[in-house]
Design an enzyme around this catalytic site. Structure first.
Site, PDB file in Angstrom:
ATOM      1  N   LYS A   1      34.471  33.665  46.431  1.00 27.39           N
ATOM      2  CA  LYS A   1      34.701  32.019  46.158  1.00 27.39           C
ATOM      3  C   LYS A   1      33.168  31.273  46.261  1.00 27.39           C
ATOM      4  O   LYS A   1      32.846  30.679  45.321  1.00 27.39           O
ATOM      5  CB  LYS A   1      35.542  31.343  47.119  1.00 27.39           C
TER       6      LYS A   1
ATOM      7  N   ALA B   1      30.199  33.176  46.007  1.00 30.29           N
ATOM      8  CA  ALA B   1      29.286  33.504  45.065  1.00 30.29           C
ATOM      9  C   ALA B   1      29.513  32.920  43.524  1.00 30.29           C
ATOM     10  O   ALA B   1      28.700  32.710  42.808  1.00 30.29           O
ATOM     11  CB  ALA B   1      29.331  35.148  44.986  1.00 30.29           C
ATOM     12  N   ASN B   2      31.053  33.154  43.486  1.00 24.48           N
ATOM     13  CA  ASN B   2      31.639  32.420  42.032  1.00 24.48           C
ATOM     14  C   ASN B   2      30.883  30.818  42.146  1.00 24.48           C
ATOM     15  O   ASN B   2      30.493  30.397  41.094  1.00 24.48           O
ATOM     16  CB  ASN B   2      33.135  32.421  42.150  1.00 24.48           C
TER      17      ASN B   2
ATOM     18  N   ASP C   1      36.933  27.676  41.727  1.00 23.39           N
ATOM     19  CA  ASP C   1      35.434  27.935  42.134  1.00 23.39           C
ATOM     20  C   ASP C   1      34.514  27.416  41.165  1.00 23.39           C
ATOM     21  O   ASP C   1      33.724  26.737  41.339  1.00 23.39           O
ATOM     22  CB  ASP C   1      35.014  29.436  42.191  1.00 23.39           C
TER      23      ASP C   1
ATOM     24  N   SER D   1      38.963  32.835  28.930  1.00 24.17           N
ATOM     25  CA  SER D   1      38.556  34.232  28.980  1.00 24.17           C
ATOM     26  C   SER D   1      38.945  34.702  30.161  1.00 24.17           C
ATOM     27  O   SER D   1      38.896  34.352  31.269  1.00 24.17           O
ATOM     28  CB  SER D   1      37.361  34.482  28.257  1.00 24.17           C
TER      29      SER D   1
END
Ligand code: ADP
Length: 306
Positions: A44, A46-47, A259, A292
């Site tokens: 979460k 890094a996202n 996120d 996507s």
């Protein structure tokens, strides 16, 4: 980028997501043959950082990776995305990993091995003090030890740096209020599931959840409640909550939408937007992220926003 420190500092988790498609989920003791393994960068924290960087943010990530191949891949990904990594340390042992299986119905099971994320301790926060002080906003989630999150928030409070906290994975309201750090959150960001678990409000009753959150003692300075395709509610202090609609898109995969939303929100707040303006931007980023498959792979650049 400019100066020694970033305007937005994301402190939190970073994982390698190991994904296998299966015709159906294995029962305990059973073996099921699946498709080829796909490895994605995730976590979460890094996202959030990657979502902000794609939008052009001046953002740094503070977290822990292991001294293994996943750790090297994760660090390289952050750098390639333009996230500052000076506060991302490599520690002995394995990196965080999420083992994900997705069946033909699109249902997933996720097992997380926190690895290095679990070794990011409160004593490590002292090193972050200059970056916290220099940042306009520090953005957090709850996939690293809670004591570390609370220590970062206390540091933010001491130097008057704005805190964005995504209540994910969710904890009970009394965990938040007993740590008292909740009073600094500006905003506390949560989705409908998290709102229902933490407040006891009926799932889908955003109005009731908001009422309970505003009655917490202490209570957050502001609250942003995300509503999936319904957008988000923004509640600042005692002011009436403002509903921000999400653009209509064909939703393909909602993984990591929250996120992306939170990373974008934190970035716009750091850039000087007010909470409603920042949320208007963040819902567009969240909507783009569901068009996507995947988490980071679905995150938009500023000129790809709906
Ligand atoms: P989470 O991803 O944490 O479950 P939500 O489902 O509330 O959180 O989604 C976060 C944000 O992503 C929403 O506020 C919205 O901006 C965007 N979003 C999610 N699902 C959709 C959708 N079906 N259509 C448009 N936007 C969406």
């Amino acid at each position: 980028m400019s100066g020694d420190h970033a305007r937005l500092l994301v402190v939190g988790s970073i994982n390698a997501d190991l994904v296998v498609r299966v015709p159906r989920h294995a029962r305990p003791g059973e073996t099921v043959l699946g498709g080829d393994l796909v490895v994605h960068p995730g976590g979460k924290g890094a996202n959030q950082a990657v979502a902000a960087a794609r939008l052009g943010a001046d953002v740094a990530f503070a977290g822990r990776v292991g001294d293994d191949d996943h750790g090297r891949m994760l660090r390289a990904t952050l750098r390639r995305e333009g996230v500052r990594t000076d506060a991302t340390r490599t520690v002995p042992g394995t990196s965080g990993v999420a083992l994900i299986t997705v069946d033909d119905a699109g249902e997933n099971t996720i097992t997380v091995a926190p690895g290095a994320n679990g070794r990011f301790g409160p004593a490590d926060v002292a090193d972050l003090a200059p970056a916290i002080e220099a940042a306009a906003v520090v953005s957090l989630q709850l996939e690293i030890p809670l004591d570390t999150v609370w220590a970062v928030i206390r540091r933010c409070e001491a130097v008057d740096t704005r805190v964005v906290l995504n209540l994910s994975p969710v904890v009970a309201a009394d965990v938040l209020t007993s740590a008292s750090v909740v009073r600094v959150c500006d905003p506390l960001v949560l989705n409908e599931h998290e709102a229902s678990v933490t407040t006891g409000a009926k799932a889908g009753d955003a109005g009731e959840a908001l009422k309970v959150l505003r009655a917490l003692d202490p209570r957050p300075r502001s609250i942003v409640l995300t509503l999936g395709g319904g957008g988000a509610l923004v509640a600042v202090g005692d002011a009436e909550a403002v509903h921000v609609a999400a653009p209509k898109v064909a939703a393909v995969d909602t993984t990591g939408a929250g996120d992306a939303f939170t990373g974008a929100l934190a970035w716009r707040l750091a850039a000087g937007d007010d909470p409603v303006a920042a949320t208007r931007y963040a819902v567009r980023v969240g909507a783009a992220a569901v068009r996507s498959a995947g988490a980071q792979s679905s995150y938009p650049t500023a000129d790809e926003l709906p």
